[in-house]
Design a protein around this motif. Structure first.
Motif: not given
Length: 250
Positions: A8-11, A84-91
């Protein structure tokens, strides 16, 4: 945590220190490819990236002032180009108690920038992606429980940010994207209690005595990381500490 974030891709915004940094480490340990957002502290963000890498994970530091839409666009563009994508965005990033900031800074960061980042990230978020909004009990219960005068601009603006994101739930749900909120009491050793203590000495001891104990960075970050994969309905709020806040959640 389990390895359920493998691939998974996370920011994580505000990921260079404190809760954000610990959340990034946990997500990396669970297998996610983590982007650690920072505004100014490049070396500090790089240390978090290096720690994740030494533990066997994958991470990159990405700079953006979240109140600057051009910088946010550049950051999400970098993630798109690399993954190419983002699965998880932690604000996680928030603020408003800093010195020498404009009067509207808290609202610009804690409400406007949160919504703008979601908009910028939307093309990258596939069905089953999740957004986690990190807040405090004093913000989440703003208007229902009193807060400290020094924290009022932050509490009001973060509540406004949460409300603005909740207003987006129908559109997010139509795209298969979930929104979860994680709210915590004062967290030991983080910047907000430090600033409050500076403004009003003794405030942390008083809150600790009132609550019995305060959550640690590790405990709060673990709840945020769990919210990334737990089978929660969109709009769910997870609470950490502050049992006195939870007596009446109506």
């Amino acid at each position: 945590m389990s390895t359920s974030l493998a691939g998974r891709i996370a920011l994580v915004t505000g990921g260079s220190r404190g809760i954000g940094a610990e959340t990034a480490r946990l997500l990396g340990a669970a297998g996610a490819r983590v982007f650690v957002n920072y505004r100014e502290k490049a070396r500090r963000a790089q240390r978090v990236v290096d720690e994740i890498a030494r533990a066997g994970g994958a991470a990159s530091a990405v700079r953006a002032d979240l109140t600057d839409r051009a910088e946010v666009a550049a950051m999400t563009g970098e993630i798109r180009d690399l993954c190419g994508r983002l699965d998880l965005l932690v604000l996680n990033a928030s603020g408003g108690m800093e010195r020498d900031v404009p009067p509207d800074y808290a609202l610009r960061l804690n409400r406007d920038a949160q919504v703008s980042l979601v908009d910028a990230a939307m093309p990258l978020l596939p069905p089953s992606a999740r957004i986690v909004f990190v807040t405090s009990h004093q913000a989440h219960f703003h208007g229902r429980r009193p807060t400290y005068d020094e924290y009022e601009p932050v509490a009001a603006s973060k509540r406004a940010g949460e409300d603005a994101l909740r207003d987006r739930i129908p559109d997010l749900a139509a795209r298969g994207i979930g929104l979860v909120v994680v709210s915590g009491d004062m967290i030991e050793g983080t910047i907000t209690p430090t600033l409050l203590e500076r403004a009003r000495p003794g405030i942390i001891d008083a809150r600790r005595a009132e609550a019995g104990s305060l959550p640690t960075v590790s405990e709060f970050a673990a709840e945020i990381a769990s919210a990334a994969t737990a089978p929660l309905e969109t709009g769910h709020t997870a609470y950490v500490g502050g049992e006195d806040y939870l007596v009446d959640r109506s």
